[in-house]
Scaffold this motif. Structure first.
Motif, PDB file in Angstrom:
ATOM      1  N   THR A  66     -24.695 -15.256  59.382  1.00  0.00           N
ATOM      2  CA  THR A  66     -24.481 -14.868  57.992  1.00  0.00           C
ATOM      3  C   THR A  66     -23.476 -15.804  57.331  1.00  0.00           C
ATOM      4  O   THR A  66     -22.629 -16.402  57.995  1.00  0.00           O
ATOM      5  N   LYS A  67     -23.594 -15.920  56.036  1.00  0.00           N
ATOM      6  CA  LYS A  67     -22.655 -16.699  55.230  1.00  0.00           C
ATOM      7  C   LYS A  67     -22.297 -15.834  54.034  1.00  0.00           C
ATOM      8  O   LYS A  67     -23.200 -15.396  53.301  1.00  0.00           O
ATOM      9  N   ASN A  68     -21.032 -15.555  53.889  1.00  0.00           N
ATOM     10  CA  ASN A  68     -20.560 -14.662  52.814  1.00  0.00           C
ATOM     11  C   ASN A  68     -21.263 -13.307  52.867  1.00  0.00           C
ATOM     12  O   ASN A  68     -21.629 -12.741  51.846  1.00  0.00           O
ATOM     13  N   GLY A  69     -21.496 -12.827  54.091  1.00  0.00           N
ATOM     14  CA  GLY A  69     -22.082 -11.500  54.274  1.00  0.00           C
ATOM     15  C   GLY A  69     -23.587 -11.428  54.111  1.00  0.00           C
ATOM     16  O   GLY A  69     -24.171 -10.363  54.240  1.00  0.00           O
ATOM     17  N   GLN A  70     -24.235 -12.548  53.843  1.00  0.00           N
ATOM     18  CA  GLN A  70     -25.682 -12.573  53.642  1.00  0.00           C
ATOM     19  C   GLN A  70     -26.341 -13.390  54.741  1.00  0.00           C
ATOM     20  O   GLN A  70     -25.758 -14.360  55.239  1.00  0.00           O
ATOM     21  N   GLY A  71     -27.570 -13.045  55.117  1.00  0.00           N
ATOM     22  CA  GLY A  71     -28.311 -13.813  56.107  1.00  0.00           C
ATOM     23  C   GLY A  71     -28.487 -15.255  55.652  1.00  0.00           C
ATOM     24  O   GLY A  71     -28.782 -15.506  54.475  1.00  0.00           O
ATOM     25  N   ASP A  72     -28.265 -16.201  56.574  1.00  0.00           N
ATOM     26  CA  ASP A  72     -28.341 -17.606  56.209  1.00  0.00           C
ATOM     27  C   ASP A  72     -29.194 -18.413  57.180  1.00  0.00           C
ATOM     28  O   ASP A  72     -30.029 -19.208  56.764  1.00  0.00           O
ATOM     29  N   LEU A  73     -28.990 -18.232  58.492  1.00  0.00           N
ATOM     30  CA  LEU A  73     -29.675 -19.026  59.498  1.00  0.00           C
ATOM     31  C   LEU A  73     -30.106 -18.164  60.670  1.00  0.00           C
ATOM     32  O   LEU A  73     -29.531 -17.111  60.909  1.00  0.00           O
ATOM     33  N   ALA A  74     -31.072 -18.670  61.415  1.00  0.00           N
ATOM     34  CA  ALA A  74     -31.414 -18.128  62.733  1.00  0.00           C
ATOM     35  C   ALA A  74     -31.231 -19.276  63.715  1.00  0.00           C
ATOM     36  O   ALA A  74     -31.778 -20.357  63.520  1.00  0.00           O
ATOM     37  N   VAL A  75     -30.430 -19.055  64.743  1.00  0.00           N
ATOM     38  CA  VAL A  75     -30.124 -20.082  65.731  1.00  0.00           C
ATOM     39  C   VAL A  75     -30.757 -19.682  67.054  1.00  0.00           C
ATOM     40  O   VAL A  75     -30.610 -18.536  67.495  1.00  0.00           O
ATOM     41  N   MET A  76     -31.470 -20.630  67.677  1.00  0.00           N
ATOM     42  CA  MET A  76     -32.093 -20.341  68.971  1.00  0.00           C
ATOM     43  C   MET A  76     -32.109 -21.605  69.817  1.00  0.00           C
ATOM     44  O   MET A  76     -31.942 -22.711  69.296  1.00  0.00           O
ATOM     45  N   SER A  77     -32.341 -21.445  71.097  1.00  0.00           N
ATOM     46  CA  SER A  77     -32.417 -22.592  71.994  1.00  0.00           C
ATOM     47  C   SER A  77     -33.684 -23.392  71.699  1.00  0.00           C
ATOM     48  O   SER A  77     -34.652 -22.870  71.135  1.00  0.00           O
TER      49      SER A  77
END
Length: 90
Positions: free
Chosen positions: A31-42
């Protein structure tokens, strides 16, 4: 249940987040500033996901071909595949 972390946590705990993604093969949502921003995965999880999408796309193409009447006898297809393997094309 999704694993959610802030962008600050990603910056401060990169190694921990990386280890989690590799150990569990599931994304962490950033999240960025409380909002969804990215999905990180291998990379492995990403490649598996894109492989599934390619398979689903191929299956949809096959279904569409069957509906359009574009079919061949299985024996012909198998013969062509065997020939391609013999010729080193597969």
């Amino acid at each position: 249940m999704p694993n959610i972390k802030s962008s600050t946590e990603l910056r401060n705990n990169y190694n921990e987040i990386s280890k989690f993604c590799h150990d569990h093969e599931e994304p962490i949502f950033i999240t960025k500033n409380g909002q969804g921003d990215l999905a990180v995965m291998s990379i492995e999880a990403y490649e598996m996901l894109t492989g599934k999408l390619e398979l689903y796309r191929a299956l949809d193409e096959g279904r569409a071909a069957v509906k359009a009447g574009k079919t061949r006898p299985l024996s012909d297809v198998m013969q062509d595949l065997r020939q391609e393997i013999t010729d080193g094309n597969l």
